[in-house]
Motif scaffolding. Sequence first.
Motif, PDB file in Angstrom:
ATOM      1  N   GLY A  12       0.888  -0.992  -0.013  1.00  0.00           N
ATOM      2  CA  GLY A  12      -0.036  -0.034   0.016  1.00  0.00           C
ATOM      3  C   GLY A  12       0.880   1.252   0.070  1.00  0.00           C
ATOM      4  O   GLY A  12       0.237   2.311   0.148  1.00  0.00           O
ATOM      5  N   GLN A  13       2.080   1.044   0.252  1.00  0.00           N
ATOM      6  CA  GLN A  13       3.130   2.200   0.037  1.00  0.00           C
ATOM      7  C   GLN A  13       3.474   2.722  -1.244  1.00  0.00           C
ATOM      8  O   GLN A  13       3.972   3.841  -1.645  1.00  0.00           O
ATOM      9  N   PHE A  14       3.650   1.872  -2.231  1.00  0.00           N
ATOM     10  CA  PHE A  14       4.022   1.970  -3.467  1.00  0.00           C
ATOM     11  C   PHE A  14       3.252   1.488  -4.376  1.00  0.00           C
ATOM     12  O   PHE A  14       2.804   0.453  -4.367  1.00  0.00           O
ATOM     13  N   ASP A  15       2.805   2.376  -5.472  1.00  0.00           N
ATOM     14  CA  ASP A  15       1.879   1.930  -6.284  1.00  0.00           C
ATOM     15  C   ASP A  15       2.613   1.383  -7.617  1.00  0.00           C
ATOM     16  O   ASP A  15       3.131   2.002  -8.643  1.00  0.00           O
ATOM     17  N   PHE A  16       2.624  -0.110  -7.741  1.00  0.00           N
ATOM     18  CA  PHE A  16       3.170  -0.594  -8.866  1.00  0.00           C
ATOM     19  C   PHE A  16       1.977  -1.241  -9.819  1.00  0.00           C
ATOM     20  O   PHE A  16       1.206  -1.874  -9.288  1.00  0.00           O
ATOM     21  N   ARG A  17       2.215  -0.894 -10.970  1.00  0.00           N
ATOM     22  CA  ARG A  17       0.973  -1.522 -11.999  1.00  0.00           C
ATOM     23  C   ARG A  17       1.511  -1.994 -13.463  1.00  0.00           C
ATOM     24  O   ARG A  17       2.727  -1.427 -13.752  1.00  0.00           O
ATOM     25  N   ILE A  18       0.932  -3.015 -13.861  1.00  0.00           N
ATOM     26  CA  ILE A  18       1.244  -3.594 -15.047  1.00  0.00           C
ATOM     27  C   ILE A  18       0.208  -3.281 -15.968  1.00  0.00           C
ATOM     28  O   ILE A  18      -1.027  -3.784 -15.788  1.00  0.00           O
ATOM     29  N   PHE A  19       0.542  -2.676 -17.274  1.00  0.00           N
ATOM     30  CA  PHE A  19      -0.670  -2.101 -18.174  1.00  0.00           C
ATOM     31  C   PHE A  19      -0.356  -3.082 -19.247  1.00  0.00           C
ATOM     32  O   PHE A  19       0.504  -3.535 -19.691  1.00  0.00           O
ATOM     33  N   ASP A  20      -1.534  -3.351 -19.865  1.00  0.00           N
ATOM     34  CA  ASP A  20      -1.701  -4.236 -21.114  1.00  0.00           C
ATOM     35  C   ASP A  20      -1.557  -3.450 -22.494  1.00  0.00           C
ATOM     36  O   ASP A  20      -1.228  -3.650 -23.479  1.00  0.00           O
ATOM     37  N   ALA A  21      -1.876  -2.220 -22.251  1.00  0.00           N
ATOM     38  CA  ALA A  21      -1.844  -1.052 -23.281  1.00  0.00           C
ATOM     39  C   ALA A  21      -0.738   0.193 -23.021  1.00  0.00           C
ATOM     40  O   ALA A  21      -1.124   0.644 -22.150  1.00  0.00           O
ATOM     41  N   VAL A  22       0.360   0.270 -23.873  1.00  0.00           N
ATOM     42  CA  VAL A  22       1.092   1.313 -23.674  1.00  0.00           C
ATOM     43  C   VAL A  22       0.376   2.606 -23.676  1.00  0.00           C
ATOM     44  O   VAL A  22       0.893   3.655 -22.735  1.00  0.00           O
ATOM     45  N   GLN A  23      -0.484   2.715 -24.632  1.00  0.00           N
ATOM     46  CA  GLN A  23      -1.212   4.164 -24.351  1.00  0.00           C
ATOM     47  C   GLN A  23      -1.879   4.575 -23.060  1.00  0.00           C
ATOM     48  O   GLN A  23      -2.042   5.675 -22.583  1.00  0.00           O
ATOM     49  N   GLU A  24      -2.472   3.392 -22.357  1.00  0.00           N
ATOM     50  CA  GLU A  24      -3.152   3.579 -20.822  1.00  0.00           C
ATOM     51  C   GLU A  24      -1.964   3.927 -19.926  1.00  0.00           C
ATOM     52  O   GLU A  24      -2.524   4.657 -19.090  1.00  0.00           O
ATOM     53  N   MET A  25      -0.744   3.239 -19.934  1.00  0.00           N
ATOM     54  CA  MET A  25       0.169   3.661 -19.017  1.00  0.00           C
ATOM     55  C   MET A  25       0.635   4.914 -19.054  1.00  0.00           C
ATOM     56  O   MET A  25       0.699   5.746 -18.314  1.00  0.00           O
ATOM     57  N   ALA A  26       0.928   5.583 -20.537  1.00  0.00           N
ATOM     58  CA  ALA A  26       1.364   6.837 -20.772  1.00  0.00           C
ATOM     59  C   ALA A  26       0.204   7.867 -20.144  1.00  0.00           C
ATOM     60  O   ALA A  26       0.623   8.782 -19.735  1.00  0.00           O
ATOM     61  N   GLU A  27      -1.096   7.674 -20.424  1.00  0.00           N
ATOM     62  CA  GLU A  27      -2.080   8.328 -19.962  1.00  0.00           C
ATOM     63  C   GLU A  27      -2.212   8.485 -18.201  1.00  0.00           C
ATOM     64  O   GLU A  27      -2.457   9.609 -17.894  1.00  0.00           O
ATOM     65  N   ALA A  28      -1.898   7.492 -17.668  1.00  0.00           N
ATOM     66  CA  ALA A  28      -1.919   7.204 -16.207  1.00  0.00           C
ATOM     67  C   ALA A  28      -0.738   7.896 -15.851  1.00  0.00           C
ATOM     68  O   ALA A  28      -0.922   8.657 -14.931  1.00  0.00           O
ATOM     69  N   ILE A  29       0.436   7.925 -16.435  1.00  0.00           N
ATOM     70  CA  ILE A  29       1.680   9.162 -16.139  1.00  0.00           C
ATOM     71  C   ILE A  29       1.336  10.502 -16.382  1.00  0.00           C
ATOM     72  O   ILE A  29       1.447  11.238 -15.558  1.00  0.00           O
ATOM     73  N   ARG A  30       0.747  10.750 -17.506  1.00  0.00           N
ATOM     74  CA  ARG A  30       0.313  12.021 -17.643  1.00  0.00           C
ATOM     75  C   ARG A  30      -0.713  12.648 -16.677  1.00  0.00           C
ATOM     76  O   ARG A  30      -0.849  13.826 -16.276  1.00  0.00           O
ATOM     77  N   ALA A  31      -1.786  11.734 -16.417  1.00  0.00           N
ATOM     78  CA  ALA A  31      -2.407  12.283 -15.176  1.00  0.00           C
ATOM     79  C   ALA A  31      -1.915  12.552 -13.847  1.00  0.00           C
ATOM     80  O   ALA A  31      -2.245  13.365 -13.051  1.00  0.00           O
ATOM     81  N   LYS A  32      -0.712  11.622 -13.535  1.00  0.00           N
ATOM     82  CA  LYS A  32      -0.132  11.868 -12.406  1.00  0.00           C
ATOM     83  C   LYS A  32       0.629  13.149 -12.361  1.00  0.00           C
ATOM     84  O   LYS A  32       0.618  14.149 -11.435  1.00  0.00           O
ATOM     85  N   ALA A  33       1.418  13.619 -13.688  1.00  0.00           N
ATOM     86  CA  ALA A  33       1.866  14.885 -13.861  1.00  0.00           C
ATOM     87  C   ALA A  33       0.857  16.077 -13.730  1.00  0.00           C
ATOM     88  O   ALA A  33       1.230  17.248 -13.022  1.00  0.00           O
ATOM     89  N   LYS A  34      -0.360  16.050 -14.341  1.00  0.00           N
ATOM     90  CA  LYS A  34      -1.235  17.117 -14.151  1.00  0.00           C
ATOM     91  C   LYS A  34      -1.721  17.149 -12.810  1.00  0.00           C
ATOM     92  O   LYS A  34      -2.239  18.219 -12.475  1.00  0.00           O
ATOM     93  N   SER A  35      -1.669  16.207 -11.979  1.00  0.00           N
ATOM     94  CA  SER A  35      -2.069  16.255 -10.552  1.00  0.00           C
ATOM     95  C   SER A  35      -1.264  16.880  -9.674  1.00  0.00           C
ATOM     96  O   SER A  35      -1.146  16.932  -8.330  1.00  0.00           O
ATOM     97  N   GLY A  36       0.060  17.096 -10.051  1.00  0.00           N
ATOM     98  CA  GLY A  36       1.148  17.815  -9.523  1.00  0.00           C
ATOM     99  C   GLY A  36       2.215  17.093  -9.151  1.00  0.00           C
ATOM    100  O   GLY A  36       3.278  17.386  -8.617  1.00  0.00           O
ATOM    101  N   TYR A  37       2.250  15.708  -9.545  1.00  0.00           N
ATOM    102  CA  TYR A  37       3.438  14.864  -9.138  1.00  0.00           C
ATOM    103  C   TYR A  37       4.367  15.031 -10.416  1.00  0.00           C
ATOM    104  O   TYR A  37       4.326  15.267 -11.304  1.00  0.00           O
ATOM    105  N   SER A  38       5.525  14.763  -9.808  1.00  0.00           N
ATOM    106  CA  SER A  38       6.765  14.542 -11.037  1.00  0.00           C
ATOM    107  C   SER A  38       6.486  13.334 -11.185  1.00  0.00           C
ATOM    108  O   SER A  38       6.328  12.317 -10.851  1.00  0.00           O
TER     109      SER A  38
END
Length: 192
Positions: A12-38
């Motif tokens: 629960g301390q570290f968010d590790f995820r495996i994605f089946d689609a590269v586009q979904e992973m890229a969108e998830a990373i962009r969402a984190k950046a938009k939320s203020g995370y590096s």
Amino acid sequence: ITKEERVWQPDGQFDFRIFDAVQEMAEAIRAKAKSGYSARLVAGFCWPWSNPDSSGQLADDVKLDGFSMPWNAKPDAGRLAAGIPKSNFWASDPNGINQIGCVYTAQGFEFDYVGVIFGRDLVYDAGWRGNRKISQDSVVKKAPEEEFVNLVKQTYRVLLTRGMKGCYVYFEDAATRELFRSRMKTEKASAR
């Protein structure tokens, strides 16, 4: 318990995820950046790294499964178009989210979240197997055969350890993806 039998148990301390689609992973990373995370996307060195064109634009060199993005600018890149950070600022400039970093630009940096494209230069098929034909890393490709696989493993070790709060991964090779999934205690920790 052997190394092969070890299973990762999310705490629960570290968010590790495996994605089946590269586009979904890229969108998830962009969402984190938009939320203020590096947050940044990185990839194994499996695609050519072009120079900017005459207008300073970067080519979408990293292409797979209908997804494409440019690598970050090369260290010796001359004129870059507006909004493209120079190589040494890719990790800190907000516009760096629009390029993919490799081991040479991501090493030494940490982000809250990292998205890793794990290419076909290293696959698991009854053991780890490297593929020189896929690798675009001229330094690693020159290594003797017995060192090649270990050098590519080290590349991914660096990339997979850049995230402090989370690591999202897309494995281009389905069998390698399933190997990693099989080493996770719960499917809840992965995105399908």
